[in-house]
Write a protein that holds these residues in place. Structure first.
Motif, PDB file in Angstrom:
ATOM      1  N   LYS A  91       0.808  -1.047  -0.012  1.00 19.11           N
ATOM      2  CA  LYS A  91       0.082  -0.008  -0.045  1.00 19.11           C
ATOM      3  C   LYS A  91       0.770   1.275  -0.053  1.00 19.11           C
ATOM      4  CE  LYS A  91      -3.868  -0.021   2.342  1.00 19.11           C
ATOM      5  NZ  LYS A  91      -4.831   0.016   3.428  1.00 19.11           N
ATOM      6  N   VAL A  92       1.940   1.243   0.744  1.00 23.19           N
ATOM      7  CA  VAL A  92       3.034   2.396   0.745  1.00 23.19           C
ATOM      8  C   VAL A  92       3.510   2.500  -0.732  1.00 23.19           C
ATOM      9  CG1 VAL A  92       5.011   3.215   1.629  1.00 23.19           C
ATOM     10  CG2 VAL A  92       3.434   2.285   2.857  1.00 23.19           C
ATOM     11  N   VAL A  93       3.875   1.664  -1.350  1.00 22.82           N
ATOM     12  CA  VAL A  93       4.537   1.766  -2.607  1.00 22.82           C
ATOM     13  C   VAL A  93       3.735   2.357  -3.594  1.00 22.82           C
ATOM     14  CG1 VAL A  93       5.518   0.395  -4.630  1.00 22.82           C
ATOM     15  CG2 VAL A  93       6.190  -0.099  -2.397  1.00 22.82           C
ATOM     16  N   VAL A  94       2.332   1.610  -3.522  1.00 21.93           N
ATOM     17  CA  VAL A  94       1.196   2.173  -4.606  1.00 21.93           C
ATOM     18  C   VAL A  94       0.783   3.583  -4.290  1.00 21.93           C
ATOM     19  CG1 VAL A  94      -1.291   1.850  -5.202  1.00 21.93           C
ATOM     20  CG2 VAL A  94       0.311  -0.096  -5.032  1.00 21.93           C
ATOM     21  N   SER A  95       0.676   3.855  -2.956  1.00 23.79           N
ATOM     22  CA  SER A  95       0.268   5.382  -2.876  1.00 23.79           C
ATOM     23  C   SER A  95       1.205   6.360  -3.103  1.00 23.79           C
ATOM     24  CB  SER A  95       0.018   5.470  -1.330  1.00 23.79           C
ATOM     25  OG  SER A  95      -0.018   6.769  -0.643  1.00 23.79           O
ATOM     26  N   LYS A  96       2.774   6.224  -2.986  1.00 28.04           N
ATOM     27  CA  LYS A  96       3.890   6.790  -3.277  1.00 28.04           C
ATOM     28  C   LYS A  96       3.810   6.931  -4.900  1.00 28.04           C
ATOM     29  CE  LYS A  96       7.303   6.310   0.170  1.00 28.04           C
ATOM     30  NZ  LYS A  96       8.917   5.837   0.556  1.00 28.04           N
ATOM     31  N   TYR A 126      -2.151  -0.188 -10.480  1.00 27.56           N
ATOM     32  CA  TYR A 126      -3.211  -0.687  -9.570  1.00 27.56           C
ATOM     33  C   TYR A 126      -3.430  -2.165  -9.901  1.00 27.56           C
ATOM     34  CZ  TYR A 126      -4.255   4.194  -7.896  1.00 27.56           C
ATOM     35  OH  TYR A 126      -4.211   5.272  -7.591  1.00 27.56           O
ATOM     36  N   LYS A 127      -3.302  -2.477 -11.308  1.00 26.40           N
ATOM     37  CA  LYS A 127      -3.631  -3.679 -11.625  1.00 26.40           C
ATOM     38  C   LYS A 127      -2.198  -4.668 -11.061  1.00 26.40           C
ATOM     39  CE  LYS A 127      -3.797  -6.800 -15.774  1.00 26.40           C
ATOM     40  NZ  LYS A 127      -3.779  -6.913 -17.138  1.00 26.40           N
ATOM     41  N   SER A 180      -9.867  -6.000  -3.745  1.00 27.31           N
ATOM     42  CA  SER A 180     -10.977  -5.397  -4.486  1.00 27.31           C
ATOM     43  C   SER A 180     -10.650  -4.059  -4.096  1.00 27.31           C
ATOM     44  CB  SER A 180     -12.147  -5.770  -3.132  1.00 27.31           C
ATOM     45  OG  SER A 180     -13.339  -5.084  -3.689  1.00 27.31           O
ATOM     46  N   GLU A 181      -9.901  -3.416  -3.228  1.00 25.78           N
ATOM     47  CA  GLU A 181      -9.806  -2.203  -3.047  1.00 25.78           C
ATOM     48  C   GLU A 181      -8.828  -1.631  -4.429  1.00 25.78           C
ATOM     49  OE1 GLU A 181      -7.166   1.177  -0.248  1.00 25.78           O
ATOM     50  OE2 GLU A 181      -7.685  -0.710   0.604  1.00 25.78           O
ATOM     51  N   ALA A 211      -8.220   0.677 -10.034  1.00 24.15           N
ATOM     52  CA  ALA A 211      -7.905   0.271 -11.278  1.00 24.15           C
ATOM     53  C   ALA A 211      -8.925   0.431 -12.343  1.00 24.15           C
ATOM     54  CB  ALA A 211      -7.306  -1.070 -11.539  1.00 24.15           C
ATOM     55  N   VAL A 212     -10.232   0.170 -12.022  1.00 25.80           N
ATOM     56  CA  VAL A 212     -11.293   0.333 -12.680  1.00 25.80           C
ATOM     57  C   VAL A 212     -11.550   1.697 -13.215  1.00 25.80           C
ATOM     58  CG1 VAL A 212     -13.731   0.493 -12.706  1.00 25.80           C
ATOM     59  CG2 VAL A 212     -12.470  -1.529 -12.197  1.00 25.80           C
ATOM     60  N   GLU A 213     -11.501   2.660 -12.197  1.00 17.15           N
ATOM     61  CA  GLU A 213     -11.371   4.187 -12.537  1.00 17.15           C
ATOM     62  C   GLU A 213     -10.400   4.675 -13.406  1.00 17.15           C
ATOM     63  OE1 GLU A 213     -14.308   5.715 -11.480  1.00 17.15           O
ATOM     64  OE2 GLU A 213     -14.794   3.843 -11.001  1.00 17.15           O
ATOM     65  N   SER A 214      -9.158   4.302 -13.335  1.00 18.99           N
ATOM     66  CA  SER A 214      -8.031   4.585 -14.250  1.00 18.99           C
ATOM     67  C   SER A 214      -8.476   3.979 -15.740  1.00 18.99           C
ATOM     68  CB  SER A 214      -6.888   4.313 -13.606  1.00 18.99           C
ATOM     69  OG  SER A 214      -6.414   5.003 -12.375  1.00 18.99           O
ATOM     70  N   SER A 215      -8.897   2.604 -15.600  1.00 16.39           N
ATOM     71  CA  SER A 215      -8.939   1.970 -17.002  1.00 16.39           C
ATOM     72  C   SER A 215     -10.297   2.582 -17.669  1.00 16.39           C
ATOM     73  CB  SER A 215      -9.222   0.601 -16.617  1.00 16.39           C
ATOM     74  OG  SER A 215      -9.386  -0.164 -17.798  1.00 16.39           O
ATOM     75  N   LYS A 216     -11.091   3.259 -17.072  1.00 16.92           N
ATOM     76  CA  LYS A 216     -12.108   3.806 -17.643  1.00 16.92           C
ATOM     77  C   LYS A 216     -11.746   5.066 -18.616  1.00 16.92           C
ATOM     78  CE  LYS A 216     -16.072   2.683 -14.628  1.00 16.92           C
ATOM     79  NZ  LYS A 216     -17.044   3.353 -13.598  1.00 16.92           N
ATOM     80  N   VAL A 217     -10.799   5.697 -18.279  1.00 16.69           N
ATOM     81  CA  VAL A 217     -10.477   6.796 -18.797  1.00 16.69           C
ATOM     82  C   VAL A 217      -9.323   6.469 -19.942  1.00 16.69           C
ATOM     83  CG1 VAL A 217      -8.778   8.596 -18.721  1.00 16.69           C
ATOM     84  CG2 VAL A 217     -10.450   8.143 -16.659  1.00 16.69           C
ATOM     85  N   ALA A 218      -8.149   5.400 -19.564  1.00 19.66           N
ATOM     86  CA  ALA A 218      -7.235   5.082 -20.458  1.00 19.66           C
ATOM     87  C   ALA A 218      -7.820   4.245 -21.600  1.00 19.66           C
ATOM     88  CB  ALA A 218      -5.933   4.600 -19.833  1.00 19.66           C
ATOM     89  N   HIS A 219      -8.735   3.304 -21.147  1.00 19.43           N
ATOM     90  CA  HIS A 219      -9.173   2.067 -22.161  1.00 19.43           C
ATOM     91  C   HIS A 219     -10.541   2.061 -22.502  1.00 19.43           C
ATOM     92  CE1 HIS A 219      -5.265  -0.054 -21.403  1.00 19.43           C
ATOM     93  NE2 HIS A 219      -5.095   0.366 -20.241  1.00 19.43           N
TER      94      HIS A 219
END
Length: 399
Positions: free
Chosen positions: A313-318, A338-339, A355-356, A361-369
């Protein structure tokens, strides 16, 4: 040595020769093959130190790992040359003369973040990888020319109109030079393939891109074999639409080292034009992003992975904060981040974190893909069924 057919602009009696005379192409191919994965320039001790990870995770990373630290691009399929009708003109953008920069795509209306701007069908795709081309340049050039020769006259004209950054001024273009200057990986899967498109190369490069292109995975009827271009941010009329031609997780000097020999220009984008403290801060953020990007696949090989979810979580947040600060929240980079976290959390059997991460990842994927893309739908299924995330993402038995 093989004498090849002439492109339309070659002078009468002039043949395009590939072999020792085109050592520049060989060098370009070697560079492209090296760039297909991220090769660490410093050891894992440096990685852990830069990231400021917990002592437990740092010691595990320094202990070594089972896999290789590379990310490779997969591509696929075969197709003969097809003409397209867009010719660089869309409903909300057009090709304009940009002075010393040449021509580029410019917005003519307001464009919303995530908006689909263009679907570009390939002129042609060829099986094989850049490694194959390096093994036999002449054979690859002949294969490309054979495909181009079977195009319609319009398709051939579109192919030869593309830029070739690998020939000297005044020399005729080569088919392989055009591919090296304009290629895109086409798809995933096991069979490697590269493709060339008539309109996508019209988007100039920026190290802070505002649009992104993705292959095939759009969830749109009839768009299975096309390159989609979507907006990463809100774009106003008069703004140039730019994609990225390279790995953005590099400091400026390395980006320029890659762009100049491959594409023949020095980047002058907002990130590359920074000076003083702003320049140093930008390079620092991108270097940290590269280290964080390396860290995730390293974690997958740790026997104690289930105990490292706090560090994950620290790595992803950073990384997410750095992407916001340096790359304007680049949705494709965030989706990949996120994936990767979804896969690691799933491997550790942490359903709540899986799930979190999938939700983000879903929110970012909606924009990019795109909201209906297979990637977005897969990730949404991971939100709802985190226990089965590996089966959803990769098929086969759950891990």
């Amino acid at each position: 040595m093989i004498a090849l057919p002439m492109p339309p602009m070659a002078s009468a009696g002039v043949h395009i020769l590939l072999s020792h005379e085109h050592s520049g192409l060989q060098r370009s191919l070697r560079q492209l093959c090296r760039d297909s994965g991220v090769v660490p320039r410093q050891g894992w001790k440096h990685t852990a130190t830069v990231l400021g990870l917990s002592a437990s995770l740092s010691s595990l990373l320094l202990r070594g790992r089972r896999g290789a630290d590379t990310r490779t691009c997969n591509s696929r399929c075969v197709r003969r040359c097809q003409p397209t009708t867009l010719d660089g003109q869309g409903d909300k953008f057009e090709v304009r003369d940009l002075g010393d920069k040449g021509k580029g795509m410019v917005a003519t209306q307001h464009i919303e973040r995530g908006e689909l701007l263009m679907l570009d069908e390939p002129l042609a795709t060829w099986p094989g990888s850049l490694d194959d081309a390096l093994d036999d340049v002449d054979a690859w050039n002949l294969q490309i020319l054979d495909s181009v020769a079977r195009c319609s006259p319009k398709g051939q004209a579109q192919f030869w109109a593309l830029n070739d950054a690998h020939t000297e001024e005044g020399e005729p273009k080569t088919a392989l030079g055009i591919i090296l200057s304009n290629y895109h990986a086409t798809g995933g899967g096991q069979e490697a393939c590269v493709g060339v498109f008539p309109n996508a190369p019209r988007f100039n490069h920026s190290c802070v891109p505002n649009v992104v292109h993705t292959w095939r995975d759009h969830g749109l009827p009839g768009a299975e074999d096309s390159l989609a271009v979507r907006a990463l941010v809100d774009i106003e009329p008069g703004e140039e639409l730019c994609v990225s031609y390279l790995n953005l997780y590099m400091p400026r000097a390395e980006r320029q080292e890659e762009l100049t020999p491959r594409y023949g220009f020095q980047c002058g984008c907002p990130a590359c034009s920074l000076t003083g403290d702003a320049f140093a801060a930008s390079d620092k953020r991108r270097t940290e992003l590269r280290e964080l990007d390396r860290c995730l696949p390293m974690m997958a090989d740790l026997d104690e992975l289930s105990e490292m979810m706090g560090d994950l979580k620290v790595v992803v947040s950073k990384a997410a904060v750095l992407i916001d600060q340096e790359l304007r929240g680049h949705a494709q980079m965030k989706c990949r981040l996120y994936k990767d976290a979804v896969q690691l959390a799933g491997l550790a059997e942490d359903e709540s974190l899986t799930s979190e991460m999938a939700r983000m990842a879903v929110e970012s994927s909606k924009v990019a893909h795109g909201p209906e893309s297979e990637r977005t739908l897969q990730l949404q299924r991971c939100v709802e069924n985190p226990r089965d995330c590996w089966k959803i993402l990769f098929g086969g038995d759950d891990l």
